[in-house]
Enzyme design. Sequence first.
Site, short mmCIF file in Angstrom:
data_model
loop_
_atom_site.label_atom_id
_atom_site.label_comp_id
_atom_site.label_asym_id
_atom_site.label_seq_id
_atom_site.Cartn_x
_atom_site.Cartn_y
_atom_site.Cartn_z
N ARG A 234 0.87 -1.18 0.00
CA ARG A 234 0.00 0.00 0.00
C ARG A 234 0.90 1.22 0.00
O ARG A 234 2.00 1.18 0.58
CB ARG A 234 -0.87 0.04 1.27
CG ARG A 234 -2.03 -0.92 1.28
CD ARG A 234 -3.16 -0.46 0.37
NE ARG A 234 -4.33 -1.33 0.46
CZ ARG A 234 -4.60 -2.32 -0.38
NH1 ARG A 234 -3.81 -2.59 -1.40
NH2 ARG A 234 -5.70 -3.04 -0.22
N GLU A 263 -3.41 7.59 -4.69
CA GLU A 263 -3.86 7.01 -5.96
C GLU A 263 -5.27 7.51 -6.31
O GLU A 263 -6.10 7.62 -5.40
CB GLU A 263 -3.93 5.48 -5.85
CG GLU A 263 -2.63 4.81 -5.54
CD GLU A 263 -2.80 3.31 -5.31
OE1 GLU A 263 -1.88 2.72 -4.73
OE2 GLU A 263 -3.85 2.74 -5.67
N HIS A 281 -1.21 0.42 -9.88
CA HIS A 281 -1.88 -0.56 -8.99
C HIS A 281 -2.43 -1.75 -9.78
O HIS A 281 -3.63 -2.02 -9.76
CB HIS A 281 -2.97 0.12 -8.16
CG HIS A 281 -3.23 -0.60 -6.86
ND1 HIS A 281 -3.52 0.05 -5.69
CD2 HIS A 281 -3.24 -1.92 -6.54
CE1 HIS A 281 -3.70 -0.84 -4.71
NE2 HIS A 281 -3.53 -2.05 -5.22
P1 NAP Z 1 -1.44 -11.55 4.70
O1 NAP Z 1 -1.13 -12.93 4.32
O2 NAP Z 1 -2.52 -11.27 5.69
O3 NAP Z 1 -0.06 -10.88 5.22
C1 NAP Z 1 -0.07 -9.64 5.84
C2 NAP Z 1 1.34 -9.31 6.27
O4 NAP Z 1 1.30 -8.02 6.91
C3 NAP Z 1 1.91 -10.29 7.31
O5 NAP Z 1 3.30 -10.30 7.18
C4 NAP Z 1 1.49 -9.63 8.61
O6 NAP Z 1 2.30 -9.99 9.70
C5 NAP Z 1 1.71 -8.18 8.26
N1 NAP Z 1 0.93 -7.31 9.13
C6 NAP Z 1 -0.42 -7.24 9.24
N2 NAP Z 1 -0.75 -6.30 10.14
C7 NAP Z 1 0.41 -5.78 10.60
C8 NAP Z 1 0.71 -4.79 11.56
N3 NAP Z 1 -0.26 -4.15 12.23
N4 NAP Z 1 2.01 -4.49 11.80
C9 NAP Z 1 2.99 -5.14 11.14
N5 NAP Z 1 2.77 -6.10 10.23
C10 NAP Z 1 1.48 -6.42 9.97
O7 NAP Z 1 -1.82 -10.65 3.44
P2 NAP Z 1 -1.35 -10.86 1.92
O8 NAP Z 1 -2.37 -11.65 1.20
O9 NAP Z 1 0.07 -11.30 1.89
O10 NAP Z 1 -1.45 -9.33 1.41
C11 NAP Z 1 -0.54 -8.38 1.91
C12 NAP Z 1 -0.91 -6.99 1.43
O11 NAP Z 1 -0.62 -6.83 0.05
C13 NAP Z 1 -2.40 -6.65 1.52
O12 NAP Z 1 -2.79 -6.29 2.83
C14 NAP Z 1 -2.51 -5.49 0.55
O13 NAP Z 1 -2.27 -4.27 1.22
C15 NAP Z 1 -1.38 -5.76 -0.45
N6 NAP Z 1 -1.91 -6.12 -1.77
C16 NAP Z 1 -1.57 -5.35 -2.86
C17 NAP Z 1 -2.06 -5.67 -4.11
C18 NAP Z 1 -1.69 -4.89 -5.34
O14 NAP Z 1 -2.43 -4.92 -6.31
N7 NAP Z 1 -0.56 -4.19 -5.35
C19 NAP Z 1 -2.93 -6.75 -4.26
C20 NAP Z 1 -3.24 -7.51 -3.16
C21 NAP Z 1 -2.73 -7.19 -1.91
P3 NAP Z 1 1.89 -11.21 10.68
O15 NAP Z 1 2.42 -12.46 10.05
O16 NAP Z 1 2.57 -10.87 11.97
O17 NAP Z 1 0.39 -11.20 10.79
#
Ligand code: NAP
Length: 319
Positions: A234, A263, A281
Site C-alpha cells: 500500500r 492514488e 496498482h
Molecule cells: P497476509 O497474508 O494477511 O499478510 C499480511 C502481512 O502483513 C503479514 O506479514 C502480517 O504480519 C503483516 N501485518 C499485518 N498487520 C500488521 C501490523 N499491524 N504491523 C505489522 N505487520 C502487519 O496478506 P497478503 O495476502 O500477503 O497481502 C498483503 C498486502 O498486500 C495486503 O494487505 C494489501 O495491502 C497488499 N496487496 C496489494 C495488491 C496490489 O495490487 N498491489 C494486491 C493484493 C494485496 P503477521 O504475520 O505478523 O500477521
Amino acid sequence: MSAVPPPRPKVLMVSPMPEWDIAPMREAYDLIDLPADGPEGLGLVSEITALVTSGGRGADAALIEALPALELIAVYGVGYDKVDLAAAARCNVAVTNTPDVLTADVADMALALTLALARRIVDGDAFARSGAWRKESMPLTGSVSGRKIGIVGLGRIGEAIGRRFAGFDTEIGYWNRSPKPLSAWRALPTPSALAAWSDILVVAVAGGGDTVGLVDAATIAALGPDGLLVNISRGTTVDEAALIAALESGTIAGAGLDVFRNEPAIDPRFSRLGNVVLSPHQGSATVATRQAMGALVRANLAAHFAGEDLPTAVIRRLG
Ligand code: NAP
C-alpha cells in the site's frame, strides 16, 4: 394461488465490478450503485443488507452507520485497511475479503517491477524505439540474480515473492511482525536492519494505521546508494516524501512502485524521476485473478444469504 417469492436482497455496490460478476449478481440480488453524495438520498438505506467494495475504497464508519440493516461487507480485494473494522464489529457487520486467489499475480508483479527496474527494461524499450541504438549502446544495468532480497512482511504475498526470488539464486531475508519459525530465510530484527542487509527491499506488509510509514526515512537511507526499493503493498507503508527525497538525491538507486499515497492522483514528482518504474496498482489486475476474486465475493454473498459459514471471513457476525 402461487406463493409470493421472498424479497430479493438489496446489495449496495460501492465500487464497480466487471460485467462477468455483475450479471450473475443481478440474477440473485437488487444491485444499487452508491450515489456520489452518499447513501442518504437512496430511500432504500434501511433495506440494504450487504455492500460490495474494493480494497482501495473500503467502507468507513459513516457509511457503515448509515446502513442500519447492513449485515455484510464483501471486499473485492485482500487488503481491508480501508474498512473501519471497529465500526463493523460495533454494528455487528461481517467482513470478507479475497485472499490467496491473487497472491501469485501480486508476487509476479513484485518480480516484474524488480527486473524492470534493475535491468532498465522501460528505458531499453524507449532506447530501441527511438533509434538511439543506431548511435550508441545503452548503458550497462544491474543484476538481480545473486543479490540480497529483503522482504518486509512475510504474509501470503511476501512468502510467494520469496519463493520466486529463490529461483534467481538470491539470498533472502525478511522482517515480519510475528515470528516465522518455519521459514528457512534469514530473519532481521527491524525493517531498518533488513534494509541495511538488503540490496533490494520489497514491501509486502498489510496497510492500515499500524503500518503507516513503517518503511521510514532511516530505513530507506539504510538501503544505500545502490539499493532498490519495490512496493506492492500500500502507498501508506512507505514514507513517500522521504522516498521521493531519497530518489531525487541518489540516497538510493531506484524504486519500482505499484502503489502510491494518493492514488490515482500520484505525486507529480514521480513523473520527473528517471530512476523509477511506476505501475498503476496492477498487482491483481489480470483477467484470471479478477475472475477468481469476483467468484469469491459472490461465494461470500451467497453463503451469507444462505445462512452458511463465510468462505473467507475477516470478521463474523455475533449471534
Ligand atoms: P497476509 O497474508 O494477511 O499478510 C499480511 C502481512 O502483513 C503479514 O506479514 C502480517 O504480519 C503483516 N501485518 C499485518 N498487520 C500488521 C501490523 N499491524 N504491523 C505489522 N505487520 C502487519 O496478506 P497478503 O495476502 O500477503 O497481502 C498483503 C498486502 O498486500 C495486503 O494487505 C494489501 O495491502 C497488499 N496487496 C496489494 C495488491 C496490489 O495490487 N498491489 C494486491 C493484493 C494485496 P503477521 O504475520 O505478523 O500477521
